[in-house]
Design a protein around this motif. Structure first.
Motif, short mmCIF file in Angstrom:
data_model
loop_
_atom_site.label_atom_id
_atom_site.label_comp_id
_atom_site.label_asym_id
_atom_site.label_seq_id
_atom_site.Cartn_x
_atom_site.Cartn_y
_atom_site.Cartn_z
N SER A 40 0.96 -1.22 -0.15
CA SER A 40 -0.02 -0.02 0.19
C SER A 40 0.88 1.21 0.00
CB SER A 40 -0.89 -0.08 1.30
OG SER A 40 -0.32 -0.11 2.33
N SER A 41 1.78 1.19 0.65
CA SER A 41 2.77 2.36 0.73
C SER A 41 3.54 2.89 -0.64
CB SER A 41 3.76 2.29 1.86
OG SER A 41 4.83 1.32 1.58
N HIS A 42 3.87 1.72 -1.17
CA HIS A 42 4.50 2.03 -2.61
C HIS A 42 3.26 2.36 -3.53
CE1 HIS A 42 7.72 -0.49 -0.80
NE2 HIS A 42 8.36 -0.17 -1.76
N ALA A 43 2.32 1.81 -3.50
CA ALA A 43 1.12 1.87 -4.32
C ALA A 43 0.66 3.53 -4.31
CB ALA A 43 0.00 1.04 -4.26
N ALA A 44 0.51 4.06 -3.20
CA ALA A 44 0.17 5.34 -2.60
C ALA A 44 1.05 6.25 -3.11
CB ALA A 44 -0.04 5.52 -1.22
N PHE A 45 2.62 6.09 -3.06
CA PHE A 45 3.41 6.96 -3.45
C PHE A 45 3.28 6.90 -4.84
CE2 PHE A 45 7.77 7.10 -5.42
CZ PHE A 45 8.17 8.58 -4.69
N HIS A 46 3.34 5.79 -5.68
CA HIS A 46 3.22 5.76 -7.18
C HIS A 46 2.27 6.44 -7.69
CE1 HIS A 46 3.04 3.52 -10.91
NE2 HIS A 46 4.19 3.57 -10.88
N ASP A 47 1.05 6.61 -7.08
CA ASP A 47 0.11 7.25 -7.57
C ASP A 47 0.25 8.80 -7.33
OD1 ASP A 47 -2.58 8.11 -8.50
OD2 ASP A 47 -3.47 7.54 -6.62
N ARG A 48 0.50 9.14 -6.40
CA ARG A 48 1.07 10.64 -6.12
C ARG A 48 2.12 11.20 -6.78
NH1 ARG A 48 1.29 8.91 -0.65
NH2 ARG A 48 3.43 9.51 -0.45
N ARG A 49 3.35 10.54 -6.90
CA ARG A 49 4.48 10.83 -7.84
C ARG A 49 3.96 11.40 -9.21
NH1 ARG A 49 7.57 13.73 -9.40
NH2 ARG A 49 10.02 13.41 -10.13
N LEU A 50 3.00 10.36 -10.03
CA LEU A 50 2.92 10.42 -11.02
C LEU A 50 1.83 11.57 -11.45
CD1 LEU A 50 3.21 6.66 -12.31
CD2 LEU A 50 4.83 8.48 -12.68
N TRP A 51 0.96 11.61 -10.45
CA TRP A 51 -0.20 12.73 -10.55
C TRP A 51 0.45 14.09 -10.25
CZ3 TRP A 51 -4.41 12.84 -13.04
CH2 TRP A 51 -5.02 13.90 -13.08
N ASP A 52 1.58 14.09 -9.69
CA ASP A 52 2.62 15.34 -9.56
C ASP A 52 3.11 15.77 -11.01
OD1 ASP A 52 3.82 17.56 -7.99
OD2 ASP A 52 5.68 16.13 -8.50
N LEU A 53 3.59 14.87 -11.61
CA LEU A 53 4.27 14.97 -12.70
C LEU A 53 3.20 15.46 -13.83
CD1 LEU A 53 6.73 11.81 -13.12
CD2 LEU A 53 7.22 14.34 -12.62
N ARG A 54 1.86 14.93 -13.67
CA ARG A 54 0.77 15.17 -14.54
C ARG A 54 0.56 16.83 -14.36
NH1 ARG A 54 -4.45 14.34 -17.10
NH2 ARG A 54 -4.81 16.71 -17.24
#
Length: 463
Positions: free
Chosen positions: A17-31
């Motif tokens: 869950s911690s990896h999935a949440a970070f992954h989602d946040r990081r890529l949405w930040d790039l968007r």
């Protein structure tokens, strides 16, 4: 060839869950950063139109521009090779290295060489290949493929990187596996890699763009590793997909303005390197690779994917990719662009990928060259169904659903029966391996009446 099961593969990523949440946040930040850069340019949509038109023109005149590139590159002193497929590409690279006694190759990020599986091919023949891009090197050390076109190790937390370094390069460098400070990790990578640049007999790069008018090619990076790989060893090999051609240097400006803005939300990459000729006393070889691209160019519905400039914007915005991770696609290219490219390599193996999409169209909206990605995903679903590449369970489910949906009375009876029975059925009948919906969520409670029942009651009329 076994089918890639994206849903099953993604379950491992989702469980962390911690990896999935970070992954989602990081890529949405790039968007979000991409959007700010795009909105800051009044001419952004004009640039998209131009980029798409330039690519369309080049692809529809590709043979002419390839020959022009070859003539001009050879006039510059570059040796040009042609590779029909991955096997020929790998053989050419190996021959160049073997004839010169090269045992260590340093390379910058190249999705094409990953596509050709060049690294294991060379390593099986006694040539050590060192990835010099930080993200690619992390993935190489961890024995994983890249999970993103631009940020290969984006699915890892910095603690993961510290552990990988501690397990692999740590014993030689004395790095601390508990130290996850980012500058410390980057410095560890530099200390590990710099000696290899000096010892390597050859360096390999890809290319972001190849310019027919000048016979030159351009590599866009942020770390400088491509320049070190190209300029320190005596032999520079560039592996270039034939779709990377653009006609003139003037056209390059359009793409350079859009590439980094779309990929990372920055105005431009830190380094934009132009390679036109070998340095004195060195060699420069270009390998132009087809590997299915000509066949794709002949596909009326799918040739548009050849416009791709590998920015990864579609991946950063895709809700499925952000929440499932790139490794779950089981292919070199993941995310929306992978979903439309991968089936051209092996339809059966990648037949599940076009269904890993909500078809929301966000990928199409952010694509700098205006590829109609979500429409192609839908079209691939049709092709896969027509060629009977759907799994048996899904084929049968669709067959039964088709019969029910074609008969209104049967459909209404089925809906009412399901609504009445779902709360009383044993959980084992609802939550089982055949019900993908129930694997990660509860089936919602049925409403007290169907829409049709409500409509007839509220408006009156025959039942």
């Amino acid at each position: 060839m076994k089918r890639v099961d994206h849903a099953e593969a993604s379950s491992t990523f989702i469980a962390a869950s911690s990896h999935a949440a970070f992954h989602d946040r990081r890529l949405w930040d790039l968007r979000g950063k991409r959007d700010r850069e795009a909105h800051g340019l009044p001419e952004w949509e004009t640039l998209r139109e131009l980029a798409s038109a330039i690519k369309a023109h080049t692809l529809t005149h590709l043979a002419d521009y390839l020959e022009q590139f070859e003539r001009n590159a050879q006039a510059n002193g570059i040796v040009v090779h042609w590779a029909r497929d991955a096997a020929e590409h790998n053989e050419i690279v190996h021959r160049l290295l073997d004839e010169r006694g090269v045992t260590l190759l340093v390379k910058s990020k190249s999705m094409l060489t990953d596509e050709c599986e060049m690294r294991p091919y060379l390593e099986q023949r006694g040539i050590t290949v060192m990835e010099t891009d930080l993200g690619e090197r992390i993935q190489q050390l961890d024995d994983e493929p890249p999970s993103h076109i631009v940020v290969p190790a984006v699915h890892k937390l910095r603690g993961d990187v510290a552990a990988v370094f501690g397990r692999t390069i740590g014993p030689a460098l004395g790095t601390d596996p508990e130290n996850d400070d980012v500058p410390y990790l980057a410095e560890s990578q530099r200390r590990h890699t710099r000696p290899a640049y000096l010892a390597a007999g050859a360096g390999l790069t890809g290319a972001n763009f190849a310019i027919a008018e000048t016979g030159s090619f351009v590599v866009c990076t942020n770390e400088g590793n491509a320049d070190l790989s190209a300029n320190l060893p005596p032999l520079h090999i560039a592996s270039i997909g034939i779709e990377k051609l653009i006609p003139t240097l003037e056209h390059l400006g359009v793409f350079v303005r859009m590439l980094s803005r779309s990929a990372l939300g920055s105005p431009i990459t830190q380094i934009t390197s132009h390679f036109r000729a070998p340095r004195p006393g060195t060699e420069l070889h270009v390998v132009l690779v087809d590997n299915g691209r000509s066949e794709r160019l002949g596909m009326a519905d799918f040739w548009y994917s050849l416009k791709c400039i590998r920015c990864g914007a579609c991946m950063n915005t895709c809700p499925v990719y952000r929440r499932s991770g790139g490794l779950s696609y089981g292919a070199t290219y993941s995310g929306p662009i992978g979903v439309i490219i991968d089936p051209t390599f092996d339809l059966r193996k990648y037949s599940a990928l076009p269904f890993a999409s909500t078809l929301n169209g966000s990928c199409t909206s952010v694509c700098p060259v205006k590829i109609n990605i979500h429409e192609q995903i839908y079209k691939w679903r049709q092709v896969i169904a027509e060629r009977r590449q759907l799994p048996l369970v899904k084929r049968e489910a669709m067959r039964v659903a088709g019969k029910i949906l074609a008969r209104p009375r049967l459909y209404r009876a089925a809906v009412e029966a399901a609504a009445a029975g779902i709360d009383h059925l044993p959980r084992s009948l609802v939550y089982n391996p055949f019900n993908a919906w129930g694997r990660q969520r509860e089936v919602p409670a049925a409403p007290p009446q169907t829409f049709r029942q409500w409509y007839l009651k509220a408006r009156g009329g025959p039942t």
